[in-house]
Design an enzyme around this catalytic site. Structure first.
Site, PDB file in Angstrom:
ATOM      1  N   HIS A 153      32.843  28.987  48.580  1.00 11.62           N
ATOM      2  CA  HIS A 153      34.187  29.404  49.024  1.00 11.62           C
ATOM      3  C   HIS A 153      34.061  30.394  50.188  1.00 11.62           C
ATOM      4  O   HIS A 153      34.780  30.293  51.188  1.00 11.62           O
ATOM      5  CB  HIS A 153      34.952  30.045  47.849  1.00 11.62           C
ATOM      6  CG  HIS A 153      36.306  30.581  48.213  1.00 11.62           C
ATOM      7  ND1 HIS A 153      37.478  30.022  47.764  1.00 11.62           N
ATOM      8  CD2 HIS A 153      36.663  31.639  48.990  1.00 11.62           C
ATOM      9  CE1 HIS A 153      38.513  30.715  48.256  1.00 11.62           C
ATOM     10  NE2 HIS A 153      38.041  31.697  48.998  1.00 11.62           N
ATOM     11  N   GLU A 154      33.090  31.336  50.046  1.00  9.59           N
ATOM     12  CA  GLU A 154      32.903  32.354  51.101  1.00  9.59           C
ATOM     13  C   GLU A 154      32.287  31.746  52.354  1.00  9.59           C
ATOM     14  O   GLU A 154      32.713  32.044  53.471  1.00  9.59           O
ATOM     15  CB  GLU A 154      32.033  33.515  50.597  1.00  9.59           C
ATOM     16  CG  GLU A 154      32.513  34.200  49.324  1.00  9.59           C
ATOM     17  CD  GLU A 154      34.003  34.486  49.318  1.00  9.59           C
ATOM     18  OE1 GLU A 154      34.594  34.462  48.217  1.00  9.59           O
ATOM     19  OE2 GLU A 154      34.599  34.705  50.392  1.00  9.59           O
ATOM     20  N   HIS A 157      34.753  30.199  54.590  1.00  7.75           N
ATOM     21  CA  HIS A 157      35.505  31.126  55.451  1.00  7.75           C
ATOM     22  C   HIS A 157      34.774  31.383  56.771  1.00  7.75           C
ATOM     23  O   HIS A 157      35.419  31.619  57.799  1.00  7.75           O
ATOM     24  CB  HIS A 157      35.739  32.476  54.748  1.00  7.75           C
ATOM     25  CG  HIS A 157      36.919  32.491  53.822  1.00  7.75           C
ATOM     26  ND1 HIS A 157      38.192  32.165  54.211  1.00  7.75           N
ATOM     27  CD2 HIS A 157      37.001  32.809  52.504  1.00  7.75           C
ATOM     28  CE1 HIS A 157      39.019  32.270  53.173  1.00  7.75           C
ATOM     29  NE2 HIS A 157      38.323  32.658  52.113  1.00  7.75           N
TER      30      HIS A 157
HETATM   31  C1  LIG Z   1      37.167  33.151  40.236  1.00  4.96           C
HETATM   32  C2  LIG Z   1      37.896  34.453  40.363  1.00  4.96           C
HETATM   33  N1  LIG Z   1      38.647  34.666  41.493  1.00  4.96           N
HETATM   34  C3  LIG Z   1      39.297  35.842  41.603  1.00  4.96           C
HETATM   35  N2  LIG Z   1      40.078  36.118  42.703  1.00  4.96           N
HETATM   36  N3  LIG Z   1      39.923  35.378  43.858  1.00  4.96           N
HETATM   37  C4  LIG Z   1      38.773  35.568  44.607  1.00  4.96           C
HETATM   38  O1  LIG Z   1      37.900  36.337  44.312  1.00  4.96           O
HETATM   39  C5  LIG Z   1      38.674  34.762  45.893  1.00  4.96           C
HETATM   40  C6  LIG Z   1      37.401  33.960  45.935  1.00  4.96           C
HETATM   41  C7  LIG Z   1      37.189  33.073  44.712  1.00  4.96           C
HETATM   42  C8  LIG Z   1      38.300  32.039  44.473  1.00  4.96           C
HETATM   43  C9  LIG Z   1      37.599  30.891  43.788  1.00  4.96           C
HETATM   44  C10 LIG Z   1      36.140  31.015  44.036  1.00  4.96           C
HETATM   45  C11 LIG Z   1      35.920  32.252  44.855  1.00  4.96           C
HETATM   46  C12 LIG Z   1      38.716  35.793  47.027  1.00  4.96           C
HETATM   47  N4  LIG Z   1      38.598  35.153  48.329  1.00  4.96           N
HETATM   48  O2  LIG Z   1      39.672  34.700  48.957  1.00  4.96           O
HETATM   49  C13 LIG Z   1      37.404  35.390  49.061  1.00  4.96           C
HETATM   50  O3  LIG Z   1      37.295  34.513  50.136  1.00  4.96           O
HETATM   51  C14 LIG Z   1      39.204  36.814  40.606  1.00  4.96           C
HETATM   52  F1  LIG Z   1      39.849  37.982  40.744  1.00  4.96           F
HETATM   53  C15 LIG Z   1      38.410  36.550  39.491  1.00  4.96           C
HETATM   54  N5  LIG Z   1      38.234  37.465  38.480  1.00  4.96           N
HETATM   55  C16 LIG Z   1      37.325  37.219  37.355  1.00  4.96           C
HETATM   56  C17 LIG Z   1      36.474  38.447  37.085  1.00  4.96           C
HETATM   57  N6  LIG Z   1      37.311  39.633  36.885  1.00  4.96           N
HETATM   58  C18 LIG Z   1      36.470  40.783  36.589  1.00  4.96           C
HETATM   59  C19 LIG Z   1      37.350  42.016  36.388  1.00  4.96           C
HETATM   60  O4  LIG Z   1      38.145  42.223  37.562  1.00  4.96           O
HETATM   61  C20 LIG Z   1      39.003  41.119  37.875  1.00  4.96           C
HETATM   62  C21 LIG Z   1      38.143  39.867  38.097  1.00  4.96           C
HETATM   63  C22 LIG Z   1      39.057  38.657  38.322  1.00  4.96           C
HETATM   64  N7  LIG Z   1      37.768  35.367  39.365  1.00  4.96           N
HETATM   65 NI    NI Z   2      39.064  33.162  50.169  1.00  4.28          NI
END
Ligand SMILES: Cc1nc(NNC(=O)[C@H](CC2CCCC2)CN(O)CO)c(F)c(N2CCN3CCOC[C@@H]3C2)n1
Ligand code: NI
Length: 183
Positions: A153-154, A157
Site C-alpha cells: 500500500h505504501e 503511494h
Molecule cells: C490495516 C489498518 N489500517 C489502519 N489505518 N489505515 C492505514 O494505516 C493506512 C494504510 C493501511 C490501509 C490498508 C493497508 C495499509 C494509512 N495510509 O493511507 C498510508 O498510506 C489502521 F489504523 C489500523 N489499525 C490496526 C492497529 N491499531 C493499533 C492501535 O492503534 C490503532 C491501529 C488501527 N489497521
Molecule cells: Ni494510504
C-alpha cells in the site's frame, strides 16, 4: 508534530506523481522527515493522543502523503503473531513475490482518502523487499500477512497509485483463485 492537516487528500497532484529516489546516505532533513512520520504513527496508535489531536489510526505513512515527493515511507504494526514490524524504508523495492494473492477482508482505507470505498484489494501474499533505513544501511526482508499488505500500500503511494485503483468496479468483491484472506 504532524497532524491530519499536514496530510494531503485525493485530488492533490502530489498523490499521483512518481516520487524521487533519495540520495544516500540520507541527509539530516530526510532523516528528520522520517522521524516525524514515525512519530505520527505512534501518536495515531495512542488512544489519548489520537483522541486529543483528532488523528486517524495508521499503520503506515508514505512521504508523498505529507507532500514530500521522495521514495520513503514508515510502517509500524503488529502481525497476527503479535510480532512488531517497525520500519523506515528509503528507496524501497519488491525484489520478488509470490504468485498467490492476499487481501484484507475489511478492505483498505487511506489517510489521504476521506471516504470509505468498498471492495477487496488483492496484493502479493508474500514479498521479498529491499531498501535502506535512516542510517543508510541496506535492509532486506521477507514479508507476508498484514506487513506485506501495508508495504505494498505504501509502495503504491511512491508510484502515484491509490488502493482503489486495484478494486474491480464491476465486481469489487471478486477474488482470484486461492486468494488468502487476512482478518
Ligand atoms: C490495516 C489498518 N489500517 C489502519 N489505518 N489505515 C492505514 O494505516 C493506512 C494504510 C493501511 C490501509 C490498508 C493497508 C495499509 C494509512 N495510509 O493511507 C498510508 O498510506 C489502521 F489504523 C489500523 N489499525 C490496526 C492497529 N491499531 C493499533 C492501535 O492503534 C490503532 C491501529 C488501527 N489497521
Ligand atoms: Ni494510504
Amino acid at each position: 508534530m504532524l497532524l491530519m492537516k499536514d496530510i494531503i487528500r485525493e485530488g492533490h497532484p502530489t498523490l499521483r506523481r512518481i516520487a524521487k529516489e533519495v540520495p544516500l546516505p540520507p541527509d539530516p532533513a530526510d532523516i528528520e522527515t522520517l522521524k516525524s512520520m514515525k512519530e505520527f504513527l505512534i501518536n495515531s496508535q495512542d488512544p489519548v493522543i489520537s483522541e486529543k489531536y483528532g488523528i486517524r489510526g495508521g499503520v503506515g505513512l508514505a512521504a508523498p502523503q505529507i507532500n514530500v515527493s521522495k521514495r520513503m515511507f514508515v510502517m509500524r504494526l503488529n502481525d497476527e503473531k503479535g510480532e512488531e514490524h517497525d520500519y523506515s524504508f528509503i528507496n524501497p523495492k519488491i525484489v520478488s513475490h509470490s504468485v498467490e494473492k492476499s487481501y484484507l477482508t475489511s478492505g483498505e482505507g487511506c489517510l489521504s482518502v476521506d471516504r470509505s470505498i468498498p471492495g477487496y484489494v488483492q496484493r502479493h501474499a508474500r514479498i521479498t523487499v529491499k531498501g535502506y533505513n535512516e542510517k543508510g544501511e541496506e535492509i532486506k526482508l521477507r514479508l507476508r500477512g498484514l506487513p506485506a499488505i501495508v508495504f505494498q500500500h505504501e509502495l503504491d503511494h511512491l508510484n502515484g497509485v491509490m488502493f482503489y485503483d486495484h478494486i474491480d468496479e464491476k465486481n469489487p468483491f471478486q477474488l482470484k483463485e486461492g486468494a488468502i484472506p487476512i482478518e
